[in-house]
Design a protein around this motif. Structure first.
Motif, PDB file in Angstrom:
ATOM      1  N   PHE B 396      32.165  47.754  48.816  1.00 23.68           N
ATOM      2  CA  PHE B 396      32.802  48.962  48.279  1.00 23.68           C
ATOM      3  C   PHE B 396      34.305  48.723  48.106  1.00 23.68           C
ATOM      4  CE2 PHE B 396      34.985  52.998  49.400  1.00 23.68           C
ATOM      5  CZ  PHE B 396      34.671  53.688  48.251  1.00 23.68           C
ATOM      6  N   LEU B 397      34.926  48.122  49.128  1.00 23.50           N
ATOM      7  CA  LEU B 397      36.361  47.865  49.056  1.00 23.50           C
ATOM      8  C   LEU B 397      36.691  46.862  47.955  1.00 23.50           C
ATOM      9  CD1 LEU B 397      37.327  47.841  52.835  1.00 23.50           C
ATOM     10  CD2 LEU B 397      37.675  49.626  51.128  1.00 23.50           C
ATOM     11  N   LEU B 398      35.827  45.843  47.805  1.00 25.66           N
ATOM     12  CA  LEU B 398      36.056  44.865  46.734  1.00 25.66           C
ATOM     13  C   LEU B 398      36.027  45.565  45.380  1.00 25.66           C
ATOM     14  CD1 LEU B 398      33.997  41.692  47.722  1.00 25.66           C
ATOM     15  CD2 LEU B 398      36.465  41.912  47.517  1.00 25.66           C
ATOM     16  N   ALA B 399      35.034  46.423  45.203  1.00 22.30           N
ATOM     17  CA  ALA B 399      34.928  47.134  43.932  1.00 22.30           C
ATOM     18  C   ALA B 399      36.153  48.007  43.714  1.00 22.30           C
ATOM     19  CB  ALA B 399      33.658  47.981  43.917  1.00 22.30           C
ATOM     20  N   PHE B 400      36.648  48.585  44.782  1.00 21.65           N
ATOM     21  CA  PHE B 400      37.825  49.431  44.680  1.00 21.65           C
ATOM     22  C   PHE B 400      39.047  48.608  44.285  1.00 21.65           C
ATOM     23  CE2 PHE B 400      39.921  53.345  45.487  1.00 21.65           C
ATOM     24  CZ  PHE B 400      38.899  54.263  45.596  1.00 21.65           C
ATOM     25  N   ALA B 401      39.176  47.442  44.912  1.00 24.01           N
ATOM     26  CA  ALA B 401      40.311  46.581  44.592  1.00 24.01           C
ATOM     27  C   ALA B 401      40.243  46.135  43.142  1.00 24.01           C
ATOM     28  CB  ALA B 401      40.309  45.366  45.514  1.00 24.01           C
ATOM     29  N   ALA B 402      39.019  45.957  42.647  1.00 25.55           N
ATOM     30  CA  ALA B 402      38.857  45.502  41.268  1.00 25.55           C
ATOM     31  C   ALA B 402      39.399  46.525  40.275  1.00 25.55           C
ATOM     32  CB  ALA B 402      37.392  45.216  40.980  1.00 25.55           C
ATOM     33  N   VAL B 403      39.456  47.802  40.676  1.00 21.10           N
ATOM     34  CA  VAL B 403      40.010  48.827  39.787  1.00 21.10           C
ATOM     35  C   VAL B 403      41.453  48.477  39.435  1.00 21.10           C
ATOM     36  CG1 VAL B 403      40.657  51.245  39.599  1.00 21.10           C
ATOM     37  CG2 VAL B 403      38.518  50.617  40.707  1.00 21.10           C
ATOM     38  N   PHE B 404      42.194  48.095  40.455  1.00 22.99           N
ATOM     39  CA  PHE B 404      43.590  47.729  40.251  1.00 22.99           C
ATOM     40  C   PHE B 404      43.698  46.511  39.328  1.00 22.99           C
ATOM     41  CE2 PHE B 404      47.094  44.978  41.705  1.00 22.99           C
ATOM     42  CZ  PHE B 404      48.162  45.790  41.379  1.00 22.99           C
ATOM     43  N   LEU B 405      42.923  45.477  39.629  1.00 23.01           N
ATOM     44  CA  LEU B 405      42.964  44.255  38.818  1.00 23.01           C
ATOM     45  C   LEU B 405      42.594  44.546  37.370  1.00 23.01           C
ATOM     46  CD1 LEU B 405      41.350  41.680  41.242  1.00 23.01           C
ATOM     47  CD2 LEU B 405      43.744  41.909  40.628  1.00 23.01           C
ATOM     48  N   THR B 406      41.560  45.395  37.198  1.00 26.96           N
ATOM     49  CA  THR B 406      41.101  45.713  35.854  1.00 26.96           C
ATOM     50  C   THR B 406      42.232  46.307  35.021  1.00 26.96           C
ATOM     51  OG1 THR B 406      38.952  46.205  36.792  1.00 26.96           O
ATOM     52  CG2 THR B 406      39.356  46.960  34.562  1.00 26.96           C
ATOM     53  N   ALA B 407      42.894  47.309  35.615  1.00 24.55           N
ATOM     54  CA  ALA B 407      43.985  47.964  34.894  1.00 24.55           C
ATOM     55  C   ALA B 407      45.077  46.944  34.575  1.00 24.55           C
ATOM     56  CB  ALA B 407      44.558  49.096  35.736  1.00 24.55           C
ATOM     57  N   TYR B 408      45.357  46.067  35.539  1.00 25.89           N
ATOM     58  CA  TYR B 408      46.423  45.088  35.337  1.00 25.89           C
ATOM     59  C   TYR B 408      46.072  44.128  34.202  1.00 25.89           C
ATOM     60  CZ  TYR B 408      49.226  40.945  36.014  1.00 25.89           C
ATOM     61  OH  TYR B 408      50.029  39.875  35.786  1.00 25.89           O
ATOM     62  N   TYR B 409      44.885  43.504  34.260  1.00 25.83           N
ATOM     63  CA  TYR B 409      44.634  42.438  33.286  1.00 25.83           C
ATOM     64  C   TYR B 409      44.473  42.969  31.875  1.00 25.83           C
ATOM     65  CZ  TYR B 409      39.500  43.149  33.856  1.00 25.83           C
ATOM     66  OH  TYR B 409      38.237  43.660  33.895  1.00 25.83           O
ATOM     67  N   ILE B 410      43.902  44.159  31.741  1.00 24.60           N
ATOM     68  CA  ILE B 410      43.690  44.617  30.361  1.00 24.60           C
ATOM     69  C   ILE B 410      45.021  45.041  29.745  1.00 24.60           C
ATOM     70  CG2 ILE B 410      43.121  47.050  30.792  1.00 24.60           C
ATOM     71  CD1 ILE B 410      41.353  44.639  28.378  1.00 24.60           C
ATOM     72  N   PHE B 411      45.924  45.565  30.588  1.00 28.35           N
ATOM     73  CA  PHE B 411      47.222  45.927  30.019  1.00 28.35           C
ATOM     74  C   PHE B 411      48.134  44.726  29.863  1.00 28.35           C
ATOM     75  CE2 PHE B 411      45.727  50.113  30.300  1.00 28.35           C
ATOM     76  CZ  PHE B 411      46.378  50.734  29.248  1.00 28.35           C
ATOM     77  N   ARG B 412      47.916  43.720  30.695  1.00 28.54           N
ATOM     78  CA  ARG B 412      48.609  42.452  30.440  1.00 28.54           C
ATOM     79  C   ARG B 412      48.247  41.961  29.031  1.00 28.54           C
ATOM     80  NH1 ARG B 412      46.203  37.537  30.976  1.00 28.54           N
ATOM     81  NH2 ARG B 412      47.522  35.695  31.172  1.00 28.54           N
ATOM     82  N   ALA B 413      46.948  42.022  28.718  1.00 30.38           N
ATOM     83  CA  ALA B 413      46.524  41.583  27.389  1.00 30.38           C
ATOM     84  C   ALA B 413      47.147  42.453  26.310  1.00 30.38           C
ATOM     85  CB  ALA B 413      45.001  41.626  27.289  1.00 30.38           C
TER      86      ALA B 413
END
Lengths: 105, 616
Positions: B396-413
């Motif tokens: 659950f925590l991993l999935a939660f952390a992935a929310v942050f990464l997701t927002a970061y990488y797609i906006f980096r792009a």
């Protein structure tokens, strides 16, 4: 049944067969080979007719009937054989079977 | 497409409608011991809430991608092949969604797999494309084999000891047309069923590119971008999730299976997101994001919320297809996929830029965009199940952390491609928007990316999800049930966007200092955790070694035997060849010799042997 004893008949038909086979194997002329086959075949027909005489009526009749059918066969066979002879002669100019070896591998 | 829409809309208007029609394709008589009723293999279609949802996705996205392809592929000389393969794919995908039994499902499953192979290798002149196609095919094949084994186990189980009704007579059919569905397996089922569930998970992992079978999907980006959008984002890769969903709804998973599914899903969601963080290729960033989002769906199914997973599948299909098509629009315009060469495209490509932005917001889970509702639903659903097993927590925590990464990488792009004043590589051609056939799908998909999440507020859509959820005792979660949870996830998303802006916004390019300890992390991420290297190594050393051994056996043992026999027969027949003289009298001689031989056997040898046997 009188007349020819069984042993004599067997010798006769055996001799006919031997003569026929000998001719079949040694002759090179196609027509002579056909005649040899006829001779060998007549040994068979002779046997049928002879032994039919010993059998009861119904079976005896069928023996004789087979003999008649075989004579018919012999006639057709000769007809076909002679047709082949004619064809062979037209193609090769000879009826010597030793020279007809197209089916060799 | 129109038919699919009609069915989906009809299903929504009157939820709980089930249409199941089938005919027996093959019937095998059974034996009293194992299959007393015989085995019927049936072919049929089943329209129910589950398939209606997928049907909508497949037909709408499929239609839009086909439209877009007119513009994107117009110069390609392989165009007829492209459309033929795409149509075959769509037909197979529709068939898969409408199958009413696992065997038929498997047939279509293989068919979409082979279409994926064709389309990844569409530019077959490129060695990288050809090898990517092969890789995708082989990796998914591992999953397919596991899936087939799973089907066999279920079949064996349900046709011998299963409950009565549709199951007992036929282990393959997974529906008898009554609702709500009752999963027949739950809790701690038998070991056999656990194994079967794991096999199904393996199949789904292969198709949906879940860890550890995830390697093929990023490489599948060698295909045309439209194919990536349709097959490798919206539909085919979702088939794995769909498989898990129908299995959990119709058959059910044991608790061990559920834990395994949660573990795979949660881990993949995070693991794939980390790789997307550093990648310079715009398509691959989105591909990793797809793997990560599929991980979320798998997580949801594992936690027992099949319909929540499918809800995310539904929204994801739209915004991910949108992201891919927008990326395709960029690639079409400037001919590169390297983010570091792009920049400043916002000015020249307004529609594409806006579309990518909307897709990115949806992916990052910013309300009210589509991704927010479904992703939050998943997190809420898993959160509600945390009590059922202590091991759910880390995932659950991993999935939660992935929310942050997701927002970061797609906006980096997004920042790298669209913000700034000019392209970083001055040699690139001047960018311009594609023709209208490319812009219209972007606009339509953007609209879906905004509103698809809001569908959940339609009572009939809720009913659609509820109906498929079955009587698992767990109602689907709707919307932000837990405001604190939503707050944290949105906060993480905004933080990710903020970090991306700080590092990459306004045309900035953030260069990680050479002596930074993060360099080594970056290297590992860029090399995708060395999974590909490891697989290549295994492939080369292990499989090649085994193949060499097999080759040796084949060459010298099997072939040797065959060749030896061949030599014996060869020499014998060579000898016999001389007998073929062609002379008639020779043949006559053979006939008579044979006849004599038969006489000898019959008159002399046979009586002798008979007397021996009789006497002995």
């Amino acid at each position: 049944m009188t007349g020819l004893p069984v042993a004599d008949l067997l010798v006769l038909s055996g001799a006919l067969l031997a003569v026929g086979i000998f001719g079949l194997l040694t002759r090179r002329n196609f027509i002579l080979i056909l005649i040899a086959v006829e001779v060998a075949m007549n040994a068979t027909i002779l046997n049928f007719v002879y032994f039919a005489a010993f059998a009861p009526t119904a079976a005896g009749l069928s023996g004789q009937a087979i003999a008649v059918v075989l004579i018919g066969f012999a006639a057709t066979e000769v007809a076909v054989g002679l047709a082949i002879v004619l064809a062979l002669n037209r193609i090769k100019g000879t009826i010597n079977v030793a020279q007809a070896t197209e089916l060799r591998e | 497409m129109v038919l699919g829409l009609l069915i989906a809309v009809g299903e929504m208007l009157s939820p709980g409608t089930y249409v199941n029609s089938q005919f027996t394709w093959l019937h095998l008589a059974g034996s009293p011991g194992t299959f007393p009723n015989g085995v019927s293999l049936v072919v049929g279609t089943l329209v129910d809430p589950l398939s209606a949802l997928l049907l909508l996705v497949v037909t709408v996205v499929g239609f839009l991608v086909m439209l877009y392809s007119i513009g994107y592929m117009h110069q390609d000389r392989g165009l007829p092949r492209y459309y033929a393969e795409l149509s075959l794919f769509l037909a197979a995908m529709t068939g898969l969604v409408l199958s009413n039994n696992l065997l038929e499902f498997f047939l279509f499953w293989e068919l979409v797999g082979v279409c994926s192979y064709f389309l990844i290798g569409f530019y077959y002149e490129k060695p990288s494309a050809a090898s990517a196609a092969k890789e995708a095919f082989l990796v998914t094949r591992i999953g397919d084999v596991l899936f087939l084994l799973g089907i066999f186990i279920y079949f064996y189980h349900f046709s011998t000891v299963g409950p009565s009704g549709g199951w007992a007579a036929n282990g393959f059919v997974f529906a008898n047309g009554t609702a709500p569905y009752l999963p027949v397996v739950s809790g701690s089922g038998s070991t056999l069923l656990t194994v079967a569930g794991l096999m199904i998970l393996g199949g789904a992992a292969g198709k949906s590119a879940q860890f550890p079978l995830h390697v093929w999907l990023p490489d599948a980006m060698e295909g045309p971008t439209t194919v990536s959008a349709l097959i490798h984002a919206a539909t085919m890769v979702a088939a794995g999730v769909y498989l898990l969903a129908i299995t959990s709804v119709f058959i059910g998973f044991t608790s061990t299976d559920q834990l395994a599914i949660v573990a795979i899903g949660g881990f993949t969601a995070f693991f794939a997101a980390t790789m997307a963080v550093v990648h310079p290729d715009i398509k691959r960033v989105i591909a990793y994001s797809t793997i990560s989002q599929l991980g979320y769906m798998v997580l949801a199914v594992g936690a027992g919320f099949a319909m929540v997973g499918l809800y995310h599948l539904f929204t994801h299909a739209f915004f991910k297809a949108l992201l891919f098509l927008a990326a395709g629009s960029v690639i079409h315009a400037i001919g590169t996929q390297d983010l570091f060469k792009m920049g400043g495209l916002r000015k020249s490509m307004r529609v594409t830029s806006a579309a990518f932005l909307i897709g990115g917001l949806a992916l990052a889970g910013i309300p009210p965009f589509a991704g927010f509702w479904s992703k939050d639903d998943i997190l809420g659903a898993v959160y509600s199940q945390l009590g059922s097993h202590p091991l759910y927590w880390p995932f659950f925590l991993l999935a939660f952390a992935a929310v942050f990464l997701t927002a970061y990488y797609i906006f980096r792009a997004w920042f790298l491609a669209f913000s700034g004043d000019h392209t970083r590589d001055p040699t690139l051609p001047h960018a311009h928007e594609g023709p209208w056939v490319m812009q219209v799908p972007l606009v339509i998909l953007s609209a879906f990316a905004v509103v698809a999440g809001l569908f959940i507020f339609l009572p009939n859509f809720q009913a659609l999800l509820l109906n498929g959820a079955g009587a698992t005792g767990i109602p689907p979660v709707y919307g932000p049930t837990d405001l604190a949870l939503s707050g944290i996830s949105v906060g993480l998303g905004v933080a990710g966007i903020g970090l991306a802006y700080w590092l990459w916004g306004n045309g900035r390019v953030y260069a990680l200092p050479e002596d930074s300890p993060l360099q080594s992390v970056r290297k590992v991420l860029l090399h995708r955790y060395y999974f590909k290297v490891a697989y290549d190594w295994v492939g080369l050393r292990l499989v090649y070694g085994i193949s060499r051994g097999a080759d040796f056996v084949d060459r010298y043992v099997i072939d040797g035997t065959v060749r030896g026999l061949e030599r014996v027969f060869g020499s014998v027949s060579n000898g016999l060849r001389r007998a073929q003289t062609g002379a008639v009298s020779d043949y006559a001689g053979y006939v008579i010799a044979g006849l004599l031989g038969v006489f000898v056997l019959l008159l002399i040898v046979a009586p002798y042997l008979l007397s021996k046997m009789g006497g002995g």
